[in-house]
Design an enzyme around this catalytic site. Structure first.
Site, PDB file in Angstrom:
ATOM      1  N   ILE A  25     -22.575  53.105  44.022  1.00 52.54           N
ATOM      2  CA  ILE A  25     -23.535  52.020  44.178  1.00 52.54           C
ATOM      3  C   ILE A  25     -24.960  52.575  44.145  1.00 52.54           C
ATOM      4  CG2 ILE A  25     -23.324  52.129  46.710  1.00 52.54           C
ATOM      5  CD1 ILE A  25     -23.809  49.048  46.750  1.00 52.54           C
ATOM      6  N   CYS A  26     -25.881  51.720  43.710  1.00 49.36           N
ATOM      7  CA  CYS A  26     -27.311  51.997  43.699  1.00 49.36           C
ATOM      8  C   CYS A  26     -27.651  53.051  42.644  1.00 49.36           C
ATOM      9  CB  CYS A  26     -27.769  52.392  45.108  1.00 49.36           C
ATOM     10  SG  CYS A  26     -29.553  52.323  45.371  1.00 49.36           S
ATOM     11  N   ALA A  27     -28.212  54.186  43.040  1.00 50.43           N
ATOM     12  CA  ALA A  27     -28.521  55.264  42.090  1.00 50.43           C
ATOM     13  C   ALA A  27     -27.287  56.088  41.747  1.00 50.43           C
ATOM     14  CB  ALA A  27     -29.602  56.178  42.665  1.00 50.43           C
TER      15      ALA A  27
END
Length: 181
Positions: free
Chosen positions: A102-104
């Site tokens: 998730i995210c970066a």
């Protein structure tokens, strides 16, 4: 499923890591946090110190059913720099077992060729590191054994997607009811 691991490197995004752990445990999944640093204590991007359950060297990477990577720029960079973990992620994906980020953190999968031919999502600005995949921009994307989330605001949606993958829709309904969702 057994051997579900959430990998923590200094600079990980607190809400993404701990929401996944919380929801999975509420749903009865056996999940462990794993420090990829030199010590058992890992510092989040917002200075929350978390004592991991186990160290990377104590982890049965070959016997993993699901590997989860929370985002956070520092945590993602620590994941990218950890050759042992990157090789385990490649093997996990090749074996058709769950690899989730998730995210970066999906960028750690992208730059290592793990997302080739897949659909995925990532935090805005990291699209150029998503080699060989189609970036959808959706909140959460499940493509076979790969589950990705866009960012911190999607932590709960991402966590429920993980729970559904390992325990099914009924477990998600039960946990949501208990959380008043």
């Amino acid at each position: 499923m057994k051997n579900i691991y959430v990998f923590l490197g200094d600079g990980f995004e607190t809400i993404e890591a701990l929401t996944a752990v919380d929801v999975l445990r509420r749903g009865g999944a056996d999940v462990k946090t794993v420090s990829i640093m030199e010590g058992i204590k890992v510092l989040s991007s917002h200075n929350v110190e978390v004592k991991a359950d186990i160290m990377l060297d104590e982890t049965d990477l070959g016997g993993s059913d699901m590997m989860i990577l929370p985002g956070g720029l520092g945590g993602t960079n620590n994941i990218k720099a950890n050759k042992k973990l990157v090789e385990a992620l490649k093997a996990q994906a090749a074996a058709g077992k769950y690899v989730c980020a998730i995210c970066a953190a999906p960028s750690a999968l992208g730059v290592n060729g793990i997302l080739k031919g897949k659909k995925a999502t990532v935090y805005p600005g990291f699209e150029n590191e998503m080699t060989g995949c189609t970036v959808t921009g959706e909140n959460v994307v499940k493509d076979g054994n790969i589950i990705t989330g866009k960012g911190p605001g999607m932590a709960l949606e991402f966590a429920f997607s993980l729970l559904e993958a390992v325990k099914g829709e009924d477990a998600v309904k039960e946990v949501k009811a208990g959380m008043l969702l």
